[in-house]
Design a protein around this motif. Structure first.
Motif, PDB file in Angstrom:
ATOM      1  N   MET A   1       7.631  52.479  52.017  1.00  0.00           N
ATOM      2  CA  MET A   1       6.438  53.410  50.580  1.00  0.00           C
ATOM      3  C   MET A   1       5.473  51.959  50.318  1.00  0.00           C
ATOM      4  O   MET A   1       5.833  51.446  50.186  1.00  0.00           O
ATOM      5  N   LEU A   2       4.270  52.392  49.629  1.00  0.00           N
ATOM      6  CA  LEU A   2       3.393  51.338  49.720  1.00  0.00           C
ATOM      7  C   LEU A   2       3.429  51.752  48.323  1.00  0.00           C
ATOM      8  O   LEU A   2       2.808  53.024  47.652  1.00  0.00           O
ATOM      9  N   THR A   3       3.219  50.878  47.419  1.00  0.00           N
ATOM     10  CA  THR A   3       3.144  50.455  45.388  1.00  0.00           C
ATOM     11  C   THR A   3       1.951  49.298  45.552  1.00  0.00           C
ATOM     12  O   THR A   3       1.725  48.733  46.157  1.00  0.00           O
ATOM     13  N   LEU A   4       1.091  49.667  45.216  1.00  0.00           N
ATOM     14  CA  LEU A   4       0.202  49.210  44.333  1.00  0.00           C
ATOM     15  C   LEU A   4       0.915  49.007  42.828  1.00  0.00           C
ATOM     16  O   LEU A   4       0.510  49.222  41.991  1.00  0.00           O
ATOM     17  N   HIS A   5       0.246  47.553  42.655  1.00  0.00           N
ATOM     18  CA  HIS A   5       0.752  46.486  41.494  1.00  0.00           C
ATOM     19  C   HIS A   5      -0.471  46.184  40.713  1.00  0.00           C
ATOM     20  O   HIS A   5      -1.425  45.134  41.044  1.00  0.00           O
ATOM     21  N   THR A   6      -1.223  46.392  39.049  1.00  0.00           N
ATOM     22  CA  THR A   6      -2.310  46.252  39.343  1.00  0.00           C
ATOM     23  C   THR A   6      -1.166  45.652  37.522  1.00  0.00           C
ATOM     24  O   THR A   6      -1.138  46.932  36.968  1.00  0.00           O
ATOM     25  N   ALA A   7      -2.717  44.635  37.217  1.00  0.00           N
ATOM     26  CA  ALA A   7      -2.362  44.589  35.576  1.00  0.00           C
ATOM     27  C   ALA A   7      -3.880  43.924  35.020  1.00  0.00           C
ATOM     28  O   ALA A   7      -4.617  43.860  36.519  1.00  0.00           O
ATOM     29  N   PRO A   8      -4.128  44.118  33.701  1.00  0.00           N
ATOM     30  CA  PRO A   8      -5.544  43.926  33.661  1.00  0.00           C
ATOM     31  C   PRO A   8      -6.303  42.612  33.787  1.00  0.00           C
ATOM     32  O   PRO A   8      -7.637  42.082  33.950  1.00  0.00           O
ATOM     33  N   LEU A   9      -4.548  41.712  34.430  1.00  0.00           N
ATOM     34  CA  LEU A   9      -5.782  40.297  34.843  1.00  0.00           C
ATOM     35  C   LEU A   9      -4.160  39.658  36.240  1.00  0.00           C
ATOM     36  O   LEU A   9      -3.452  40.282  35.779  1.00  0.00           O
ATOM     37  N   LEU A  10      -5.357  38.949  37.646  1.00  0.00           N
ATOM     38  CA  LEU A  10      -4.253  38.540  38.237  1.00  0.00           C
ATOM     39  C   LEU A  10      -4.236  37.426  38.792  1.00  0.00           C
ATOM     40  O   LEU A  10      -5.538  36.749  38.781  1.00  0.00           O
ATOM     41  N   ARG A  11      -3.174  36.272  38.886  1.00  0.00           N
ATOM     42  CA  ARG A  11      -3.445  34.984  39.338  1.00  0.00           C
ATOM     43  C   ARG A  11      -2.781  34.777  40.480  1.00  0.00           C
ATOM     44  O   ARG A  11      -1.607  35.408  41.362  1.00  0.00           O
ATOM     45  N   LEU A  12      -3.726  34.184  41.941  1.00  0.00           N
ATOM     46  CA  LEU A  12      -2.794  34.264  42.924  1.00  0.00           C
ATOM     47  C   LEU A  12      -2.299  33.252  42.866  1.00  0.00           C
ATOM     48  O   LEU A  12      -1.290  32.880  44.031  1.00  0.00           O
ATOM     49  N   THR A  13      -2.456  31.986  41.497  1.00  0.00           N
ATOM     50  CA  THR A  13      -0.852  30.963  41.867  1.00  0.00           C
ATOM     51  C   THR A  13      -0.654  30.795  40.869  1.00  0.00           C
ATOM     52  O   THR A  13      -1.382  31.739  39.865  1.00  0.00           O
ATOM     53  N   PRO A  14       0.506  30.567  40.286  1.00  0.00           N
ATOM     54  CA  PRO A  14       0.625  30.570  38.894  1.00  0.00           C
ATOM     55  C   PRO A  14      -0.461  29.462  37.324  1.00  0.00           C
ATOM     56  O   PRO A  14      -0.640  29.523  37.008  1.00  0.00           O
TER      57      PRO A  14
END
Length: 148
Positions: free
Chosen positions: A1-14
Motif C-alpha cells: 500500500m502506498l502512503t503519502l507523508h506530508t508536513a508543513p515543511l520538507l527537507r531533502l537532507t538534515p
C-alpha cells in the motif's frame, strides 16, 4: 500500500533548506516519489495520506555509541525516539545489541553517509518539531515511533 507523508515543511537532507508544500510517497520500504504536494496528490490519488506537524525529512544517522539503557531493545528505542534510522557498524560489537538493531530494521552502515530523501531510496523518515524533538520515525516504510 502506498502512503503519502506530508508536513508543513520538507527537507531533502538534515541540514537542507526546508521547502513548504512538499511530500514523500512511500511504497513498502522504498520512496516512490518526492515532490510538490499538489503534484503528488494528483499523481497518487486515493493513496493513504499521513499529515504530520513539523518538518519531514530523512531519518537521522547516529554516528556515535548507542545511548545507555538497561536492555539492547531500550537502547534502540532511544534512537528511534530521536528520529535515528541508521547506525554505524563500529558501535555494534555486542551481539545482543546488533540483534536488537537488526530486529528494528535500522540501517547499519560501514561508514557515515549523509541521509537524503531520494526516489528509489529506502523509506527512512523523521518528522521533527520546531525545537528539533522527534515526533515520528519511519524505518523502511513503517512507523517505528510516534510521540503521543
Amino acid at each position: 500500500m502506498l502512503t503519502l507523508h506530508t508536513a508543513p515543511l520538507l527537507r531533502l537532507t538534515p541540514g537542507g533548506e526546508p521547502v513548504p508544500d512538499h511530500a514523500v510517497v512511500v511504497g513498502a520500504d522504498r520512496i516512490e516519489a518526492v515532490g510538490p504536494l499538489a503534484e503528488l496528490n494528483g499523481a497518487y490519488a486515493g493513496v493513504r495520506v499521513r499529515r504530520w506537524p513539523g518538518t519531514l525529512g530523512p531519518g537521522l544517522l547516529s554516528d556515535g555509541p548507542l545511548p545507555a539503557a538497561p536492555t539492547p531493545r531500550e537502547r534502540v528505542y532511544a534512537l528511534l525516539r530521536r528520529g535515528v534510522t541508521a547506525v554505524l557498524a563500529e558501535h555494534l560489537a555486542d551481539p545482543a545489541l546488533r540483534a536488537a538493531v537488526d530486529r528494528s530494521d535500522l540501517l547499519v552502515l560501514p561508514a557515515a553517509v549523509p541521509p537524503t530523501l531520494l526516489q528509489g531510496g529506502r523509506a527512512d523518515l523523521a518528522v521533527l518539531d520546531a525545537d528539533g524533538a522527534c515526533l515520528v520515525t519511519v524505518v523502511a516504510g513503517r512507523i517505528a515511533h510516534r510521540r503521543a
